[in-house]
Design a protein around this motif. Structure first.
Motif, PDB file in Angstrom:
ATOM      1  N   GLY A 127      33.135  45.531  38.210  1.00 62.45           N
ATOM      2  CA  GLY A 127      33.575  44.612  39.242  1.00 62.45           C
ATOM      3  C   GLY A 127      33.075  44.984  40.624  1.00 62.45           C
ATOM      4  N   GLN A 182      42.266  45.292  45.957  1.00 67.75           N
ATOM      5  CA  GLN A 182      42.221  44.534  44.707  1.00 67.75           C
ATOM      6  C   GLN A 182      40.780  44.335  44.247  1.00 67.75           C
ATOM      7  OE1 GLN A 182      44.478  40.933  44.865  1.00 67.75           O
ATOM      8  NE2 GLN A 182      43.867  40.234  42.821  1.00 67.75           N
ATOM      9  N   VAL A 219      37.786  42.620  41.946  1.00 69.79           N
ATOM     10  CA  VAL A 219      37.489  41.304  41.370  1.00 69.79           C
ATOM     11  C   VAL A 219      36.142  41.367  40.659  1.00 69.79           C
ATOM     12  CG1 VAL A 219      38.818  39.979  43.051  1.00 69.79           C
ATOM     13  CG2 VAL A 219      36.428  40.523  43.533  1.00 69.79           C
ATOM     14  N   VAL A 231      42.407  39.654  47.832  1.00 67.30           N
ATOM     15  CA  VAL A 231      42.282  38.233  47.474  1.00 67.30           C
ATOM     16  C   VAL A 231      43.374  37.476  48.201  1.00 67.30           C
ATOM     17  CG1 VAL A 231      42.315  36.523  45.619  1.00 67.30           C
ATOM     18  CG2 VAL A 231      41.313  38.783  45.208  1.00 67.30           C
ATOM     19  N   VAL A 280      38.024  35.850  48.737  1.00 67.51           N
ATOM     20  CA  VAL A 280      37.938  37.301  48.580  1.00 67.51           C
ATOM     21  C   VAL A 280      37.556  37.893  49.937  1.00 67.51           C
ATOM     22  CG1 VAL A 280      36.727  39.204  47.472  1.00 67.51           C
ATOM     23  CG2 VAL A 280      37.319  37.167  46.142  1.00 67.51           C
ATOM     24  N   LYS A 314      36.279  32.770  46.242  1.00 66.80           N
ATOM     25  CA  LYS A 314      36.346  33.506  44.966  1.00 66.80           C
ATOM     26  C   LYS A 314      35.495  32.845  43.899  1.00 66.80           C
ATOM     27  CE  LYS A 314      39.636  35.475  41.677  1.00 66.80           C
ATOM     28  NZ  LYS A 314      41.077  35.567  41.281  1.00 66.80           N
TER      29      LYS A 314
END
Length: 483
Positions: free
Chosen positions: A353, A378, A380, A420, A425, A480
């Motif tokens: 990621g 976080q 993603v 997020v 993002v 995102k």
């Protein structure tokens, strides 16, 4: 109300529809007779056409009510040859000539001509007249109908004009244009299609179009087209199409469904765009990019080798040389992310990621005594499409931090935080413990401009730079869905 007229022989008056015909063959007599059923009156007056009957010599003795309602006439005025008064004088000679020919030959009559209405407006009617014969085959009656077709003809004329305009428009387009019925049957190709393919007109209608596709692309194109027909999804594909020269050229094919007010597909409209030159240029650019990247990585490898050869043989010097060589190798890996990629060189490795990608890009700036950056927040997923623009930006920020910012001093640190927020993002790059920051630089370097454009244009994102006294802070927002 029934229209009445006096009897010619002084007997009781009777209605103006005098002689209904019960069958196609009647007795030889032409004597008028009063209809024996009200059903006939009802049917005759409410037929959706102007109706009339004539004797064998063409003398009209009966009209239905719709005739008089439309023409604004009376039975007395129309009887015999009075109908000529509601015909266009310019058209009447031709009508009379045709009518006399039918009377003489006993053949049916069909003709299109205008009839004047009660509002004095002429409207075109399709007139059909058939003979009624007796047992001997002699004409004893003529049955005629006049059906107004003015609206239909006007609609057809408007459609012809519209189609002519569409034909001019589609033929003037620098693309091949085609359309199909809802089931995918191709029934139209513009002139550009025939100019490109060189096939005979109409030869690619139906399913014949698949034959001009490259053999290796036919099954794929056919399968995707069938999927679009079943699902109603837009059709888009790249394939090779045979040019009239015999050479196959790359084409971008697209099609969208046309739906009615109920959502049902009524047609498909498609285009074929020649992208052969762009395709070849992209392939050439990819080849040049890969060759350049290969040479740059070779340079990194040579530099690392020279460091190893040139370093003193002491343990401390060897460890230092190994550390520097590792950083150079990491720079080579980071460069591979930051360079443009095509389909054949897409970044397929899985780095876990966004955090994994950031860690790989920042690895050249690790020190033996400790890491000089921190990644938190976080994580993603990141696709190949977004990896290169992101890598270009992070690589540029890190390079500038080494030259001018926090990483140019021993205690400087970089904190990279990801989050997020709704459908965005957010990546925050924050430098601390570096040289004091007072004002933004007077000029923006090419690398910074390029990385900014890649985020904004390619990913639809936004960047905000804050030149805080403790260090540069960059906030990057990317949809995102674009990652």
């Amino acid at each position: 109300m029934l229209h009445k007229r006096p009897s010619q022989n002084g007997t009781a008056p009777h209605s103006y529809w005098l002689e209904p015909v019960a069958s196609a063959t009647v007795n030889a007599t032409d004597a008028p007779e009063v209809p024996g059923s009200d059903d006939f009156r009802l049917i005759a007056d409410n037929m959706p056409a102007l109706c009339w009957m004539a004797r064998s010599d063409g003398y009209i003795f009966w009209y239905n009510r719709r005739w008089h309602d439309y023409c604004g006439t009376t039975p007395q005025a129309m009887e015999g040859w009075g109908w000529q008064s509601v015909h266009d004088p310019a058209e009447l000679p031709g009508v009379m000539e045709r009518w006399q020919q039918s009377i003489a030959s006993g053949q049916p009559f069909e003709m299109l001509f205008p009839i004047r209405g009660s509002d004095a407006v002429f409207r075109r009617f399709l007139t059909r007249i058939v003979p009624v014969t007796n047992e001997a085959g002699e004409v004893v009656r003529w049955l005629g109908t006049n059906v107004e077709v003015e609206s239909q003809l006007n609609a057809e004329a408007a459609l012809e004009v519209s189609e002519a305009k569409l034909q001019v428009l589609t033929d003037a387009m620098p693309q091949m244009v085609w359309s199909t019925l809802p089931d995918g049957y191709h029934d139209y190709f513009n002139a550009r299609w025939y100019e490109f393919t060189g096939v005979p007109y109409g030869s690619t209608d139906g399913e014949g179009w698949n034959g001009v596709f490259h053999a290796e692309d036919q099954e794929r194109a056919w399968g995707l087209w069938q999927h679009s027909l079943k699902t109603g999804e837009p059709y888009e594909i790249e394939y090779r199409l045979r040019h009239h020269s015999g050479v196959y050229r790359w084409i971008l094919g697209r099609a969208l469904p046309v739906r009615n007010v109920h959502g049902s597909i009524t047609r498909w409209i498609g285009t074929c765009t020649d992208i052969d030159e762009a395709k070849r240029n992209a392939a050439l650019g990819e080849l040049v990019s890969r060759e350049l990247s290969h040479r740059i990585k070779n340079i990194f490898a040579v530099i690392a080798g020279l460091i190893g050869i040139s370093s003193p043989k002491s343990a401390d010097a060897a460890a230092y040389a190994k550390e520097v060589s590792g950083r150079i190798a990491a720079l080579g890996r980071a460069h591979n992310f930051a360079r443009p990629h095509g389909p054949e060189s897409a970044i397929l490795q899985n780095f876990g990621g966004l955090h994994g990608l950031l860690a790989e890009l920042m690895s050249p700036y690790d020190h033996a005594e400790g890491r000089r950056y921190a990644i938190s927040g976080q994580d993603v997923a990141v696709g190949d499409r977004s990896a290169t623009p992101l890598a270009l930006l992070i690589h540029e920020l890190a390079t500038n931090a080494v030259k001018y910012g926090a990483l140019s001093e021993g205690k400087g640190r970089v904190a990279i935080t990801t989050d997020v927020r709704d459908d965005q993002v957010v990546i925050i790059w924050a430098e601390t413990d570096g040289p004091p920051v007072s004002n933004p630089p007077a000029q923006t370097g090419f690398g910074t401009q390029l990385s900014d454009i890649s985020i904004v244009s390619q990913l639809g994102g936004a960047l905000d730079r804050a030149w805080d006294p403790e260090g540069l802070k960059v906030t990057i927002s990317i949809p995102k869905a674009h990652l």
